[in-house]
Scaffold this motif. Structure first.
Motif, PDB file in Angstrom:
ATOM      1  N   LYS A 106       0.820  -1.214   0.000  1.00 20.75           N
ATOM      2  CA  LYS A 106       0.000   0.000   0.000  1.00 20.75           C
ATOM      3  C   LYS A 106       0.855   1.265   0.000  1.00 20.75           C
ATOM      4  N   TYR A 109       1.508   3.721  -2.957  1.00 25.45           N
ATOM      5  CA  TYR A 109       0.615   4.832  -3.275  1.00 25.45           C
ATOM      6  C   TYR A 109       0.785   6.021  -2.345  1.00 25.45           C
ATOM      7  N   MET A 113      -0.190  10.134  -2.725  1.00 30.92           N
ATOM      8  CA  MET A 113      -1.296  10.674  -1.941  1.00 30.92           C
ATOM      9  C   MET A 113      -0.847  11.892  -1.139  1.00 30.92           C
ATOM     10  N   LYS A 173     -10.652  14.390  -3.002  1.00 28.02           N
ATOM     11  CA  LYS A 173      -9.998  13.139  -3.403  1.00 28.02           C
ATOM     12  C   LYS A 173      -9.225  12.538  -2.230  1.00 28.02           C
ATOM     13  N   CYS A 174      -8.494  13.379  -1.514  1.00 24.11           N
ATOM     14  CA  CYS A 174      -7.737  12.905  -0.343  1.00 24.11           C
ATOM     15  C   CYS A 174      -8.666  12.371   0.735  1.00 24.11           C
ATOM     16  N   LEU A 177      -9.276   8.842  -0.276  1.00 29.18           N
ATOM     17  CA  LEU A 177      -8.139   7.921  -0.360  1.00 29.18           C
ATOM     18  C   LEU A 177      -7.493   7.624   0.996  1.00 29.18           C
ATOM     19  N   TYR A 181      -6.571   4.060   2.729  1.00 34.28           N
ATOM     20  CA  TYR A 181      -5.198   3.637   3.015  1.00 34.28           C
ATOM     21  C   TYR A 181      -5.147   2.890   4.344  1.00 34.28           C
ATOM     22  N   LEU A 189      -7.516  -0.269  -2.502  1.00 38.98           N
ATOM     23  CA  LEU A 189      -6.987   1.092  -2.576  1.00 38.98           C
ATOM     24  C   LEU A 189      -6.479   1.403  -3.979  1.00 38.98           C
ATOM     25  N   LEU A 193      -7.880   4.292  -6.442  1.00 37.28           N
ATOM     26  CA  LEU A 193      -6.969   5.358  -6.821  1.00 37.28           C
ATOM     27  C   LEU A 193      -6.882   5.502  -8.329  1.00 37.28           C
TER      28      LEU A 193
END
Length: 251
Positions: A106, A109, A113, A173-174, A177, A181, A189, A193
């Protein structure tokens, strides 16, 4: 598509349509267009696809980095602009290094992010400070540099609106996400994404286009400087002719 360098080349196009076409061309250039979007999505898509199939972090990471380097190589061979491809390579490389160090897939990403979160805050903070980031990005593309700050208030307002749009869209968006996470697995995830790569970007670009298309046209500071240089040359030439004139008369 109308060239940014020659916004009034086609005199048959109404001024409003020409301005919109110039804005569209500038946004296309600044944000990489379709090819730039493909280069942004492909490494992450390859990573999550391979990881979904075999759960092998090393193979997935190497494949993602390899395709990023390949995209840069293709641009170099074609002598195209490489800034978007290079930014993709750096992003993927950070993700690969981070995931390899922690052993958690993970984390591939996480750098991207964090970059998205930082960029969202940059859009908002710079707008609050009176120098919206989108204006700093697009000013050179429109050949207006920072003239919009003091000489074109309508355009500054449009840049502020566009920067707010970018900042809030990226924050949204954050907000999707970062909980994933912590709570979702790597494949969940990754696919979310990938799904969120293009739509928020297109929405932000579209809103930027709407705001700027309604704004006053940019002030071409480069053309102004060229005109000043030509005027200075003409002045000096006139002075030289004036100084040489009496001497010839006396002779």
């Amino acid at each position: 598509m109308t060239s940014v360098d020659k916004p009034t080349a086609d005199t048959d196009i109404p001024t409003g349509q020409a301005d919109k076409a110039v804005t569209e061309a500038a946004l296309f250039e600044a944000f990489g267009g379709v090819r730039g979007m493909v280069e942004t999505v492909l490494p992450g898509l390859l990573f999550v696809t391979i990881y979904t199939i075999n759960k092998n972090l090393h193979v997935s990471a190497i494949a993602a980095l390899g395709v990023s380097l390949l995209l840069v190589a293709v641009r170099l061979v074609r002598r195209d602009t490489v800034k978007h491809a290079f930014s993709g390579v750096f992003g993927v490389a950070f993700g690969v290094v981070f995931a390899m160090m922690t052993g958690n897939a993970k984390d591939f990403y996480l750098p991207g992010m964090l970059y998205t979160l930082g960029l969202a805050l940059a859009y908002i903070v710079t707008t609050l400070a009176g120098v919206p980031l989108i204006g700093l990005i697009l000013g050179p593309v429109f050949k207006e540099n920072l003239s919009w700050r003091t000489r074109n208030p309508g355009r500054k307002k449009a840049y502020a609106k566009a920067s707010w749009a970018w900042g809030l869209i990226l924050l949204a968006k954050c907000a999707i996400l970062f909980p994933l996470y912590w709570w979702a697995d790597t494949t969940q995830l990754g696919w979310v994404l990938v799904a969120l790569k293009i739509p928020p970007f297109l929405l932000a670009v579209y809103l930027t286009w709407v705001f700027l298309a309604k704004a006053p046209p940019p002030i071409d500071v480069f053309a102004e400087m060229e005109a000043e240089e030509e005027a200075e040359k003409a002045r000096k030439a006139a002075e030289a002719r004036g100084a040489a004139g009496p001497g010839r008369t006396e002779a």
